[in-house]
Scaffold this active site. Sequence first.
Site, PDB file in Angstrom:
ATOM      1  N   LYS A  33       3.094  -4.030 -11.546  1.00  0.00           N
ATOM      2  CA  LYS A  33       2.664  -3.601 -10.209  1.00  0.00           C
ATOM      3  C   LYS A  33       1.164  -3.335 -10.194  1.00  0.00           C
ATOM      4  CE  LYS A  33       7.026  -1.371  -8.970  1.00  0.00           C
ATOM      5  NZ  LYS A  33       7.685  -0.112  -8.656  1.00  0.00           N
ATOM      6  N   GLN A  43       8.807   5.387  -9.579  1.00  0.00           N
ATOM      7  CA  GLN A  43       9.594   4.456 -10.377  1.00  0.00           C
ATOM      8  C   GLN A  43      10.936   5.073 -10.751  1.00  0.00           C
ATOM      9  OE1 GLN A  43       8.841   1.230 -11.129  1.00  0.00           O
ATOM     10  NE2 GLN A  43      10.907   1.177 -11.956  1.00  0.00           N
ATOM     11  N   ASP A  61       8.196   1.846  -0.939  1.00  0.00           N
ATOM     12  CA  ASP A  61       9.504   1.238  -1.161  1.00  0.00           C
ATOM     13  C   ASP A  61      10.419   1.302   0.049  1.00  0.00           C
ATOM     14  OD1 ASP A  61       9.436   0.195  -3.808  1.00  0.00           O
ATOM     15  OD2 ASP A  61       9.634   2.214  -4.624  1.00  0.00           O
TER      16      ASP A  61
END
Length: 130
Positions: A60, A104, A127
Amino acid sequence: MTETALGQPMIIDGKETASRIQDELKEEVEMLQKDHGVLPGLAVVLVGNRVDSSTYVRMKKKVAAAIGIHSVDVNLPDDISEQDLLNEVEKLNSDPKVHGILVQLPLPDGINEANILKAIAIEKDADGFS
């Protein structure tokens, strides 16, 4: 699988598609900087030392750097308390240089993932979990 207009399967080149999207995003980031003086910032919160999570976060960060996005790393020990992790998320919510936040997953046992994800400001939830 995607199909052509005639219903025939069509093979999609994922690397080419990803490269094209990254090029488009790089142009948009450059325009944001030029037109508005804004350098987008992405914070990635990593709790613990899971190899798979660390690898994913590195990927990422690599893409973020390639398209010109400022990356903020928040690496925390796996024995962090839920409250301390919530405090870290709140700091990122309040940071005007951070426009997106990724936590994460998975998080260590004893931390309620839903509580952490709900704590991310909806406008910064990269997200889309909030």
